[in-house]
Write an enzyme that holds these catalytic residues in place. Sequence first.
Site, short mmCIF file in Angstrom:
data_model
loop_
_atom_site.label_atom_id
_atom_site.label_comp_id
_atom_site.label_asym_id
_atom_site.label_seq_id
_atom_site.Cartn_x
_atom_site.Cartn_y
_atom_site.Cartn_z
N GLY A 1 0.37 -4.96 -7.66
CA GLY A 1 -0.67 -5.14 -7.46
C GLY A 1 -1.64 -5.81 -7.97
O GLY A 1 -2.37 -6.08 -7.90
N GLU B 1 11.41 -6.22 -6.15
CA GLU B 1 10.12 -6.25 -6.46
C GLU B 1 9.42 -7.37 -7.20
O GLU B 1 9.30 -7.34 -8.37
CB GLU B 1 9.67 -4.60 -6.97
N GLU C 1 7.16 -1.81 -14.63
CA GLU C 1 6.83 -1.30 -15.79
C GLU C 1 6.98 -0.81 -16.26
O GLU C 1 6.65 -0.83 -17.94
CB GLU C 1 5.72 -0.21 -14.58
N GLY D 1 3.42 0.88 -3.02
CA GLY D 1 2.72 1.57 -4.46
C GLY D 1 1.33 1.56 -3.78
O GLY D 1 1.39 2.72 -3.53
N GLY D 2 0.07 0.61 -4.46
CA GLY D 2 -1.54 1.38 -4.32
C GLY D 2 -1.42 1.82 -3.02
O GLY D 2 -2.11 2.45 -1.85
N HIS E 1 11.97 0.25 -11.88
CA HIS E 1 10.69 -0.53 -12.20
C HIS E 1 9.53 -1.22 -13.41
O HIS E 1 10.35 -1.24 -14.27
CB HIS E 1 9.75 0.72 -11.68
N SER F 1 2.36 -4.98 -3.24
CA SER F 1 1.62 -5.97 -1.65
C SER F 1 1.79 -5.56 -0.29
O SER F 1 1.25 -6.35 0.29
CB SER F 1 0.83 -7.11 -2.49
N ASN G 1 5.96 4.88 -3.92
CA ASN G 1 5.44 5.23 -5.36
C ASN G 1 3.94 4.86 -5.98
O ASN G 1 3.49 4.69 -6.15
CB ASN G 1 5.98 3.62 -6.55
N TRP G 2 3.71 6.58 -6.29
CA TRP G 2 2.66 6.71 -6.69
C TRP G 2 1.89 6.26 -8.00
O TRP G 2 1.02 6.26 -8.52
CB TRP G 2 2.00 8.83 -6.44
N LYS G 3 2.96 5.72 -8.84
CA LYS G 3 3.03 5.40 -10.32
C LYS G 3 1.98 6.78 -10.67
O LYS G 3 2.34 7.63 -10.52
CB LYS G 3 1.89 4.43 -10.58
#
Length: 247
Positions: free
Chosen positions: A172, A166, A96, A233-234, A94, A212, A9-11
């Site tokens: 993150g 999640e 966010e 993510g990251g 998500h 994470s 997930n590149w966000k």
Amino acid sequence: MRKKIVAGNWKMNMTPSEAVALCETLKPLVAESEADVVLCVPAIDICPVVEAVRGTNIAVGAENLYYEDKGAYTGEISADMILDAGAKYVIIGHSERRDYFKETDAIINKKVLKALEKGLIPIVCCGETLEQREQGITIDWVRMQIKIAFQGVSAEQAKGMVIAYEPIWAIGTGVTATTEQAQEVCKAIRDVICEVYGTDTAEAIRIQYGGSVNAKNAAELFAQPDIDGGLVGGASLKADFGVIATA
Ligand code: 13P
């Protein structure tokens, strides 16, 4: 046996040109993966990423969609647009989006139904805050999120879907849920799917862990009986994604 699914997930990262460059880096690194490998990317990156990964084992997803077919919804993208651009998956709900963009469980349900109607595979996200975990209501909360998100979804449809657990406190932050915590909630999610749809559907649906995930912890997490891969993510923005996809 469920096939694992590892999705990035590149966000809100990667311009179109950066996206193409990252695909070139990742392609050889994930080529040997035995999992379904998916990159969920910003809407503006979908077309160039679809081109960049054509002929490889990487599928493409969107990070969001709107539940109407078309019309005066400035700034939104539809399921048809995502499909026509060549993507197969879409992340829905998500944390966010729930938090910053005030998406409710009812909105998420509408998005799930639209994605299914059009033939996109939803990756439905759920998860608790740290406060909820400390209050001991994690499982109740996640069960409710899943039950509402799946209202009106048939057993046949549910079988092909993906759920991402999640925990918000793990996103993150570098704090990963322990394998026991992640497995416990993923099993509880499979149990609620079993209650609603029966064993066949519960055995077929794929449940990811996200929060994470990195090159070091992925293998142990993905080895749990109810964890069928990860939503990353990251670490999906760098070469580590190759390690995770082959973990
Ligand atoms: P991180 O892997 O950066 O913690 O993000 C997880 C996530 O939100 C994936 O959807």
